[in-house]
Structures are given as structure tokens and as C-alpha cells.
Motif scaffolding. Structure first.
Motif, PDB file in Angstrom:
ATOM      1  N   ALA A 151      31.364 -37.583  41.269  1.00 41.78           N
ATOM      2  CA  ALA A 151      30.167 -37.705  40.255  1.00 41.78           C
ATOM      3  C   ALA A 151      30.757 -38.443  38.749  1.00 41.78           C
ATOM      4  N   ARG A 152      31.807 -38.321  38.927  1.00 42.94           N
ATOM      5  CA  ARG A 152      32.651 -38.799  37.166  1.00 42.94           C
ATOM      6  C   ARG A 152      32.522 -40.018  37.939  1.00 42.94           C
ATOM      7  N   ASN A 153      33.052 -40.485  38.400  1.00 40.21           N
ATOM      8  CA  ASN A 153      33.764 -41.603  38.982  1.00 40.21           C
ATOM      9  C   ASN A 153      33.579 -42.211  40.568  1.00 40.21           C
ATOM     10  N   PRO A 154      32.277 -42.633  40.971  1.00 38.24           N
ATOM     11  CA  PRO A 154      31.744 -42.689  42.625  1.00 38.24           C
ATOM     12  C   PRO A 154      32.306 -44.320  43.339  1.00 38.24           C
ATOM     13  N   LYS A 155      32.302 -44.672  42.157  1.00 39.71           N
ATOM     14  CA  LYS A 155      33.332 -45.924  43.051  1.00 39.71           C
ATOM     15  C   LYS A 155      34.267 -45.959  43.438  1.00 39.71           C
ATOM     16  N   ALA A 156      35.532 -45.155  42.548  1.00 38.47           N
ATOM     17  CA  ALA A 156      36.860 -44.858  42.981  1.00 38.47           C
ATOM     18  C   ALA A 156      36.804 -44.112  44.429  1.00 38.47           C
ATOM     19  N   ALA A 157      35.386 -43.641  45.013  1.00 41.85           N
ATOM     20  CA  ALA A 157      36.361 -42.508  46.050  1.00 41.85           C
ATOM     21  C   ALA A 157      35.476 -42.773  47.193  1.00 41.85           C
ATOM     22  N   MET A 158      34.776 -44.300  46.930  1.00 40.83           N
ATOM     23  CA  MET A 158      33.834 -44.920  47.991  1.00 40.83           C
ATOM     24  C   MET A 158      34.708 -45.172  49.386  1.00 40.83           C
ATOM     25  N   ALA A 159      35.709 -45.635  49.171  1.00 44.00           N
ATOM     26  CA  ALA A 159      36.379 -46.204  50.066  1.00 44.00           C
ATOM     27  C   ALA A 159      37.102 -45.118  50.886  1.00 44.00           C
ATOM     28  N   LEU A 160      37.499 -43.815  50.263  1.00 44.14           N
ATOM     29  CA  LEU A 160      37.750 -42.613  50.573  1.00 44.14           C
ATOM     30  C   LEU A 160      36.609 -41.848  51.064  1.00 44.14           C
ATOM     31  N   LEU A 161      35.334 -41.807  50.896  1.00 40.78           N
ATOM     32  CA  LEU A 161      34.192 -41.497  52.151  1.00 40.78           C
ATOM     33  C   LEU A 161      33.966 -42.338  53.085  1.00 40.78           C
ATOM     34  N   ALA A 162      34.073 -43.193  52.808  1.00 39.37           N
ATOM     35  CA  ALA A 162      33.699 -44.380  54.066  1.00 39.37           C
ATOM     36  C   ALA A 162      34.436 -44.342  54.863  1.00 39.37           C
ATOM     37  N   LYS A 163      35.918 -43.834  54.731  1.00 33.12           N
ATOM     38  CA  LYS A 163      37.116 -44.180  55.975  1.00 33.12           C
ATOM     39  C   LYS A 163      37.428 -42.127  56.651  1.00 33.12           C
ATOM     40  N   GLY A 164      36.570 -41.359  55.459  1.00 31.83           N
ATOM     41  CA  GLY A 164      36.056 -39.859  56.702  1.00 31.83           C
ATOM     42  C   GLY A 164      34.924 -40.261  56.987  1.00 31.83           C
ATOM     43  N   CYS A 165      34.123 -40.513  57.120  1.00 29.56           N
ATOM     44  CA  CYS A 165      33.460 -41.249  58.431  1.00 29.56           C
ATOM     45  C   CYS A 165      33.040 -41.272  58.370  1.00 29.56           C
ATOM     46  N   THR A 166      33.984 -42.902  58.625  1.00 27.15           N
ATOM     47  CA  THR A 166      33.923 -43.413  60.155  1.00 27.15           C
ATOM     48  C   THR A 166      34.585 -42.612  61.394  1.00 27.15           C
ATOM     49  N   ALA A 167      36.121 -42.138  60.314  1.00 24.94           N
ATOM     50  CA  ALA A 167      36.641 -41.239  61.116  1.00 24.94           C
ATOM     51  C   ALA A 167      36.069 -40.523  62.529  1.00 24.94           C
ATOM     52  N   CYS A 168      34.977 -39.711  61.708  1.00 30.88           N
ATOM     53  CA  CYS A 168      34.202 -38.886  62.137  1.00 30.88           C
ATOM     54  C   CYS A 168      33.429 -39.221  63.411  1.00 30.88           C
ATOM     55  N   GLY A 169      32.928 -40.448  63.201  1.00 31.76           N
ATOM     56  CA  GLY A 169      32.095 -40.978  64.439  1.00 31.76           C
ATOM     57  C   GLY A 169      33.588 -41.244  65.374  1.00 31.76           C
ATOM     58  N   ARG A 170      34.503 -42.066  64.908  1.00 31.28           N
ATOM     59  CA  ARG A 170      34.720 -42.429  65.892  1.00 31.28           C
ATOM     60  C   ARG A 170      36.961 -41.492  66.823  1.00 31.28           C
ATOM     61  N   GLU A 171      36.825 -40.749  65.766  1.00 32.12           N
ATOM     62  CA  GLU A 171      37.724 -39.846  66.638  1.00 32.12           C
ATOM     63  C   GLU A 171      37.654 -38.348  66.504  1.00 32.12           C
ATOM     64  N   ASP A 172      36.646 -37.860  65.702  1.00 34.27           N
ATOM     65  CA  ASP A 172      35.822 -36.681  66.353  1.00 34.27           C
ATOM     66  C   ASP A 172      34.487 -36.520  67.013  1.00 34.27           C
ATOM     67  N   GLY A 173      34.058 -37.825  67.285  1.00 36.34           N
ATOM     68  CA  GLY A 173      33.197 -37.990  68.413  1.00 36.34           C
ATOM     69  C   GLY A 173      31.987 -36.721  67.828  1.00 36.34           C
ATOM     70  N   ALA A 174      31.046 -37.958  66.914  1.00 36.55           N
ATOM     71  CA  ALA A 174      30.118 -36.713  65.765  1.00 36.55           C
ATOM     72  C   ALA A 174      29.329 -38.208  66.323  1.00 36.55           C
ATOM     73  N   ASP A 175      27.875 -38.037  66.322  1.00 35.68           N
ATOM     74  CA  ASP A 175      26.919 -38.166  66.628  1.00 35.68           C
ATOM     75  C   ASP A 175      25.875 -39.465  65.243  1.00 35.68           C
ATOM     76  N   VAL A 176      26.162 -37.546  63.972  1.00 38.20           N
ATOM     77  CA  VAL A 176      25.428 -38.293  63.065  1.00 38.20           C
ATOM     78  C   VAL A 176      26.746 -37.577  61.807  1.00 38.20           C
ATOM     79  N   VAL A 177      27.107 -38.531  60.964  1.00 36.02           N
ATOM     80  CA  VAL A 177      27.514 -37.430  59.645  1.00 36.02           C
ATOM     81  C   VAL A 177      26.910 -36.709  58.494  1.00 36.02           C
ATOM     82  N   ILE A 178      27.341 -35.554  57.794  1.00 33.35           N
ATOM     83  CA  ILE A 178      26.088 -35.346  56.488  1.00 33.35           C
ATOM     84  C   ILE A 178      27.692 -35.342  55.999  1.00 33.35           C
ATOM     85  N   LEU A 179      26.804 -36.127  54.400  1.00 35.69           N
ATOM     86  CA  LEU A 179      27.286 -36.277  53.095  1.00 35.69           C
ATOM     87  C   LEU A 179      27.222 -35.069  52.103  1.00 35.69           C
ATOM     88  N   GLY A 180      28.251 -34.136  51.905  1.00 35.97           N
ATOM     89  CA  GLY A 180      27.312 -33.076  50.996  1.00 35.97           C
ATOM     90  C   GLY A 180      28.251 -33.280  49.945  1.00 35.97           C
TER      91      GLY A 180
END
Length: 242
Positions: A151-180
């Protein structure tokens, strides 16, 4: 006109401001939003003890709020105190995690959750199990920064979040990802072009569900629990128990 009360059960007012500002973008025209911050407890919820205290803070906040409201949104992913809030509230109460999970199951067969703070992984897995949705959960992935850090510095985490969300679909078999996470509110819209599967914002899901329930003006009288004396609670919360 529909009025929603947003409860931030941690004690960081800037998170409350972020949630309220972002929720206004998601809310329908004519919906009025109010927000309150926990009166005591951790600055941000990143552990089981913080989660337990936040549940107390959430019910205390609702007990002390006497203004008009048609529904309540618990603005903390993981929904501390949600069952107790539903027990004491005269209007519908919706949690961010609850709403996001239900809507994710409407979008796809299996869903993943991405959030900040490593201790949230087992806590969210247990939350999903308690909702009876473990069979639909593909994975929970966390990034090292906490939600407060993001929340303090969202730009610094965007790449990490994108990588995590992408891995959920490619590696974990998720059809949809929740950003919580309340601290991640609004980031799904900025990340969706970088993720190959649909991406849900937990706050957007909760606001939409709360609005829908509020407009139904659900009738019925909730059965109150037996009165119990208490010690050391705020006057409003003690009254709610008695």
C-alpha cells in the motif's frame, strides 16, 4: 439510495482511506460509502494473533457505529470476525475473501489467491477450507512485502504480483486469480494486462455483493444469542452482548 459501511479492522487510517477511495470507483452510481478504522490492535494484520485481535476490533467498530447503513463490507482479506459480525448485524455483512471466493467460483472451476505476507498462505488455505471450497482452490501464493508495504509503495511490488498471478495460471492450473488484501485494493485493474487469466479484486467483489444484498432489503428477524455479562469491553459492545 444504498449506504455501505466499510470496516477496516486494523488501525492504519491510510489503509481505510485507500479502501474508501478505491471502493468509490467500484460502487454503483447512487451508492453512499462510509468507512471506519479499528479503534485498537495491530497496524496491519500479518499473523494469527493480529487476526484474532482484528476480529474483536471489527465487532467493536460495528457495535459503535449508529449511523444508517444498508450493508457492511469487512475490508480485510481473510475476513476476521465475519461470523460474529453477521450474528450481531441487522443488515447483510460481506467479507472481501468470502465475496471474492464465491465470485471466482462463478468465473472458473479452480481459483488461486495472491496476496502479501508469507504467514497468510496457511491462514487463507484454512479459510477456504472452512468455506467448503478446498476442492476449487488451485493455490495460495504470497509475495514477500506485506499488504501494508504494498500500500505504501505499490509500484515496487507490481512485478512480483504479476509473476505470482501468472504462475497461478501457468503452473497451478487456476482459471481465475483473486488479488487479495485491503492494501492491494485497486491493483487488479493495473495488473490484468500482464496476467493470462481473469483477475479479481477482492474489494470490488465485496462492494458488488454488498450492493446486491442491500437492494434486496432482506426481511426476517435474526435470532439473538442469550445475553451474557462482560468485563472490559466498550459500552456499545457490552450492550450488544447483553
Amino acid at each position: 439510495m444504498t449506504t455501505l459501511l466499510l470496516i477496516n479492522p486494523n488501525t492504519t487510517a491510510s489503509i481505510t482511506d485507500l479502501v474508501l477511495k478505491t471502493a468509490r470507483r467500484f460502487a454503483a452510481k447512487g451508492t453512499t460509502l462510509r468507512a471506519v478504522t479499528g479503534a485498537f490492535g495491530p497496524r496491519y494484520i500479518a499473523s494469527r494473533i493480529g487476526y484474532a485481535i482484528a476480529g474483536h476490533a471489527a465487532v467493536d467498530a460495528l457495535a459503535n457505529d449508529t449511523a444508517r447503513k444498508d450493508a457492511v463490507v469487512l475490508a480485510c482479506f481473510g475476513d476476521p470476525g465475519l461470523a460474529a459480525l453477521k450474528e450481531m448485524s441487522k443488515v447483510p455483512v460481506v467479507g472481501m475473501a468470502e465475496a471474492a471466493i464465491l465470485q471466482a467460483c462463478a468465473v472458473g472451476k479452480r481459483f488461486s489467491i495472491v496476496t502479501g505476507g508469507e504467514r497468510w498462505k496457511p491462514m487463507l488455505e484454512e479459510f477456504v477450507a472452512a468455506q467448503g471450497m478446498s476442492a476449487r482452490l488451485a493455490s495460495v501464493r504470497t509475495v514477500a512485502p506485506t499488504g501494508a508495504d504494498i500500500a505504501r509503495n505499490p509500484k515496487a511490488a507490481m512485478a512480483l504480483l504479476a509473476k505470482g498471478c501468472t504462475a497461478c495460471g501457468r503452473e497451478d492450473g487456476a482459471d481465475v486469480v483473486i488479488l487479495g488484501g485491503a492494501g492491494l485494493a485497486g491493483l487488479a485493474a493495473k495488473l490484468k494486462s500482464s496476467v493470462e487469466v481473469p483477475l479479481l479484486d477482492g474489494l470490488a467483489c465485496a462492494v458488488a455483493m454488498a450492493e446486491g444484498l442491500a437492494t434486496q432489503r432482506l426481511a426476517g428477524v435474526r435470532r439473538k444469542p442469550a445475553p451474557v455479562d462482560s468485563v472490559g469491553l466498550s459500552k456499545a459492545l457490552a450492550k450488544a452482548l447483553s
